[in-house]
Scaffold this motif. Sequence first.
Motif, PDB file in Angstrom:
ATOM      1  N   UNK A 334      24.936 115.821  87.136  1.00 20.27           N
ATOM      2  CA  UNK A 334      24.287 114.599  86.650  1.00 20.27           C
ATOM      3  C   UNK A 334      23.175 114.943  85.664  1.00 20.27           C
ATOM      4  N   UNK A 335      22.382 115.971  86.018  1.00 22.11           N
ATOM      5  CA  UNK A 335      21.272 116.344  85.132  1.00 22.11           C
ATOM      6  C   UNK A 335      21.801 116.902  83.819  1.00 22.11           C
ATOM      7  N   UNK A 336      22.936 117.601  83.912  1.00 24.23           N
ATOM      8  CA  UNK A 336      23.534 118.149  82.691  1.00 24.23           C
ATOM      9  C   UNK A 336      23.930 117.017  81.746  1.00 24.23           C
ATOM     10  N   UNK A 337      24.425 115.915  82.313  1.00 26.52           N
ATOM     11  CA  UNK A 337      24.811 114.777  81.458  1.00 26.52           C
ATOM     12  C   UNK A 337      23.595 114.210  80.739  1.00 26.52           C
ATOM     13  N   UNK A 338      22.483 114.107  81.486  1.00 26.56           N
ATOM     14  CA  UNK A 338      21.252 113.623  80.869  1.00 26.56           C
ATOM     15  C   UNK A 338      20.860 114.547  79.717  1.00 26.56           C
ATOM     16  N   UNK A 339      21.041 115.856  79.946  1.00 22.23           N
ATOM     17  CA  UNK A 339      20.662 116.797  78.883  1.00 22.23           C
ATOM     18  C   UNK A 339      21.561 116.615  77.666  1.00 22.23           C
ATOM     19  N   UNK A 340      22.810 116.243  77.891  1.00 28.70           N
ATOM     20  CA  UNK A 340      23.700 116.003  76.755  1.00 28.70           C
ATOM     21  C   UNK A 340      23.282 114.751  75.977  1.00 28.70           C
ATOM     22  N   UNK A 341      22.754 113.774  76.708  1.00 24.30           N
ATOM     23  CA  UNK A 341      22.297 112.552  76.034  1.00 24.30           C
ATOM     24  C   UNK A 341      21.055 112.812  75.185  1.00 24.30           C
ATOM     25  N   UNK A 342      20.140 113.622  75.745  1.00 22.08           N
ATOM     26  CA  UNK A 342      18.823 113.706  75.133  1.00 22.08           C
ATOM     27  C   UNK A 342      18.568 114.999  74.371  1.00 22.08           C
ATOM     28  N   UNK A 343      19.351 116.030  74.666  1.00 26.12           N
ATOM     29  CA  UNK A 343      19.096 117.315  74.030  1.00 26.12           C
ATOM     30  C   UNK A 343      18.042 118.136  74.757  1.00 26.12           C
ATOM     31  N   UNK A 344      17.434 117.551  75.804  1.00 30.33           N
ATOM     32  CA  UNK A 344      16.455 118.310  76.600  1.00 30.33           C
ATOM     33  C   UNK A 344      17.214 118.944  77.767  1.00 30.33           C
ATOM     34  N   UNK A 345      16.990 120.224  78.057  1.00 33.60           N
ATOM     35  CA  UNK A 345      17.791 120.853  79.118  1.00 33.60           C
ATOM     36  C   UNK A 345      17.301 120.442  80.498  1.00 33.60           C
ATOM     37  N   UNK A 346      17.542 119.207  80.844  1.00 37.28           N
ATOM     38  CA  UNK A 346      17.109 118.686  82.144  1.00 37.28           C
ATOM     39  C   UNK A 346      17.678 119.508  83.288  1.00 37.28           C
ATOM     40  N   UNK A 347      18.962 119.950  83.132  1.00 33.45           N
ATOM     41  CA  UNK A 347      19.622 120.627  84.256  1.00 33.45           C
ATOM     42  C   UNK A 347      19.010 121.981  84.564  1.00 33.45           C
ATOM     43  N   UNK A 348      18.266 122.536  83.603  1.00 34.38           N
ATOM     44  CA  UNK A 348      17.685 123.842  83.867  1.00 34.38           C
ATOM     45  C   UNK A 348      16.287 123.759  84.485  1.00 34.38           C
ATOM     46  N   UNK A 349      15.730 122.568  84.552  1.00 33.53           N
ATOM     47  CA  UNK A 349      14.430 122.400  85.202  1.00 33.53           C
ATOM     48  C   UNK A 349      14.635 122.404  86.706  1.00 33.53           C
ATOM     49  N   UNK A 350      13.820 123.171  87.411  1.00 32.04           N
ATOM     50  CA  UNK A 350      13.989 123.238  88.859  1.00 32.04           C
ATOM     51  C   UNK A 350      13.236 122.088  89.532  1.00 32.04           C
ATOM     52  N   UNK A 351      13.616 120.889  89.200  1.00 30.73           N
ATOM     53  CA  UNK A 351      12.992 119.729  89.813  1.00 30.73           C
ATOM     54  C   UNK A 351      14.102 118.894  90.420  1.00 30.73           C
ATOM     55  N   UNK A 352      13.925 118.510  91.690  1.00 36.90           N
ATOM     56  CA  UNK A 352      14.972 117.737  92.353  1.00 36.90           C
ATOM     57  C   UNK A 352      14.980 116.303  91.870  1.00 36.90           C
ATOM     58  N   UNK A 353      16.149 115.689  91.936  1.00 30.91           N
ATOM     59  CA  UNK A 353      16.243 114.252  91.648  1.00 30.91           C
ATOM     60  C   UNK A 353      15.349 113.529  92.650  1.00 30.91           C
ATOM     61  N   UNK A 354      14.506 112.609  92.162  1.00 33.42           N
ATOM     62  CA  UNK A 354      13.570 111.950  93.072  1.00 33.42           C
ATOM     63  C   UNK A 354      13.970 110.508  93.325  1.00 33.42           C
ATOM     64  N   UNK A 355      13.699 110.025  94.537  1.00 29.92           N
ATOM     65  CA  UNK A 355      13.881 108.612  94.903  1.00 29.92           C
ATOM     66  C   UNK A 355      15.254 108.079  94.533  1.00 29.92           C
ATOM     67  N   UNK A 356      16.292 108.717  95.039  1.00 29.79           N
ATOM     68  CA  UNK A 356      17.631 108.272  94.681  1.00 29.79           C
ATOM     69  C   UNK A 356      18.229 107.304  95.682  1.00 29.79           C
ATOM     70  N   UNK A 357      17.659 107.241  96.882  1.00 29.41           N
ATOM     71  CA  UNK A 357      18.275 106.392  97.885  1.00 29.41           C
ATOM     72  C   UNK A 357      17.404 105.184  98.177  1.00 29.41           C
ATOM     73  N   UNK A 358      17.894 104.031  97.713  1.00 30.09           N
ATOM     74  CA  UNK A 358      17.150 102.800  97.970  1.00 30.09           C
ATOM     75  C   UNK A 358      17.445 102.346  99.392  1.00 30.09           C
ATOM     76  N   UNK A 359      16.484 101.761 100.026  1.00 32.04           N
ATOM     77  CA  UNK A 359      16.691 101.212 101.367  1.00 32.04           C
ATOM     78  C   UNK A 359      17.243  99.796 101.235  1.00 32.04           C
ATOM     79  N   UNK A 360      18.434  99.596 101.783  1.00 26.53           N
ATOM     80  CA  UNK A 360      19.086  98.298 101.629  1.00 26.53           C
ATOM     81  C   UNK A 360      18.476  97.227 102.493  1.00 26.53           C
TER      82      UNK A 360
END
Lengths: 360, 186
Positions: A334-360
Amino acid sequence: MEQVNRIEIKANKNPKSAFANKFAKSMFLSIVALAILVYFGTRAFTHIDLNLYGYMVGTIVFLGGFFYRFISWGERPPTKIILKKGIRLLFLGTTPKTAVEHLATYRFIWNRGVFRWTQHLLIGWGCVLACMVTFPLVFSWMYFTMEENGFYTVVFFGMDLVKIPAEGWMAFLSYNALNISAVMVISGVSLALYRRIKNMQARAEQTFLYDFLPLYLLLFVSITGLLLTFSNMVLHGVGQPVISLIHQFSVIVTLIYLPFGKLAHIPFRPMSVFAKNYRQHYGAEEMKKCKVCGTGFVSVEQSNDVIDVLSQNQMQFQMKEGFNLAELCLPCRRKYRISRFTGISTHELKVKEANQNAKG
Amino acid sequence: MKQVLYIEMDNCIGCRSCLAACTQCGGHEQRNRNYVLDVNPLVNRQTIPLMCFHCVNPACARSCPAQAIQIHESGAVLSALVEKCIGCQNCTIACPYGIPKFDEEQNLMYKCDLCIDRTKDGIPPMCASVCPTNTLQWITEEELSRKKEQHQLDNGKWMASMPFMEGETNVKMNLPGILQGKVKLF
C-alpha cells in the motif's frame, strides 16, 4: 463476470486415450462405478425399487452437470494449483481436525454469527441426513426385508447387516429419518429466509436466482416430502401417487440446479481443507520475506504460485525497483502505491500505518 | 447515467471519516475496508485515501481458486462470496495494491465492494458520501470529463493511470499536485 469466468474444457491431448475429454472419462467411470455398486447392492438386480427410478435418472443428469461444472472450474490456473497441491498434502496430521471444523461443525460460520451457524447446521446436516437415506435407497444399496414377523432385516450392499424389531427405536428412527431431516431443513430455511427478509444488509445483497431459489427448492422438497407422510398417516394415502411424483420432480430439479447455483459450494467446500493444509504446510517450510521491510508474510510457495497464476493471465507486476508486487507485504504494498503516486519513497520510511481501524 | 468514484488525492486532510463511514455500510459488519495513508509522515501531514480501485481486469478474481470474487455489471469487484471463499488468501497476495483484508476466525476475505447495495441504485458509496473535503467524489461521467478539461498537461495524463497504476481501473483519480494553484471550493 463473463470475462473472468469463461473457461473451455480442453480436449484430451493424449491421442491414445480412449476418451475424448475429461468429462467423457469422468462420466463413463462414475456411471460404471454406480452400475457395479448397484449390481452388488441389489444382489444382482433382484431388489430394485422401481418406485424410485426417477431419482436414479435425476442423479445421472446431476452427475453430467456436476462434472461439466467441476472440470471447467478445475481448469482455472489457481484452482488447478490448489487441487494438485491439496491432494498431495491430504495426509497431513491436522487434516482430520481441519476437515471436521470446516465440513462438520462449521466453526468458521459460528465465528460469523450464531444465528447463521444455527441455520447452516440445520440445513447442512438435514440435507446430509436426507442424502444418506435417499441415495442408498434409490440405488438399493440399503433395503429392508421382513422374514419373521416383527423383525426387519436391514440389508446393506447385499449383506444382512442387522435385525431390528419393527416397533423399536432403531426402526422408528429409520422410518422417520426423512421426516426428521425435512423438519431440520424447513426450520433452517425458515431462519435463513427470516434473516434475508428482516436484515437490511442481507436483503441488499441477495438475488433471486442465486440466493432465494435454492432456499425455495429445499423448502419445496421438504414440504412435499412431509406431505407424503401426512397423507399416509392422516389421509390414508389419499393423493399419494400425485404427491410422490411432485416430490420426485422437486428433488430432480434441485439436483439439476445444484452444480450451478449457490448450492455448488457443497461439493466444492472440501477445497477449504486443501487451502488450509496448503498454507500450513508451506508456511512452516519457508516464509517469504517482504522485499521492503523483511517481515515474513506468506509462504514462499504461495507467493511464487500467485506470481505464476498471474503471469498465466498476462499480469506481471514486476517493478523497476527489482521486486514483484506479490513479494511485498500488504502494508508495504500500500505504501509503495502511495510512493508511485507522489514520488516520495513512502514505503522505505519505517513508520507504521496509523489509525487504520475505525470503530464501527 | 453511469457514475464513478473519483479521488482528488491532495484534498485529503486525514480525518478518516471515510474509514468510519465504511464500517456502517450494509454487509460490512462494523469493519472498514479502506485505508488512509501518510505520504511522508516524518515531514508533513499529507495523507491519501486508498481503497479498492476496482480494476477492469482484477488480479484478485483471477487468482481466486474458488471463483468467490465476482464482478458486478457496474464494474465493481465484489467482496468474496461467503459460501465460496475457501480462505487461501491468494487474492491478498495477488492484489497489486494490497487492499483485501482477511479474517482468520471467519476464514473469509473481505474487501471494498464499492458499497454495491448503494451504488447499484445510484447512491454514493459511504466513503464519498461523508468526505468533508471532496477528496472522494461520486460523479457522473460528464462531470468527470469536465474535470479532465480543466487540466492541460503536456503528456495528456491527468489521471492516475499507467504508469501510476498497474492497469485500467473503474475508480478514477487524479495525481497529487495536479490541482496546485487551482481555487478549490469545498
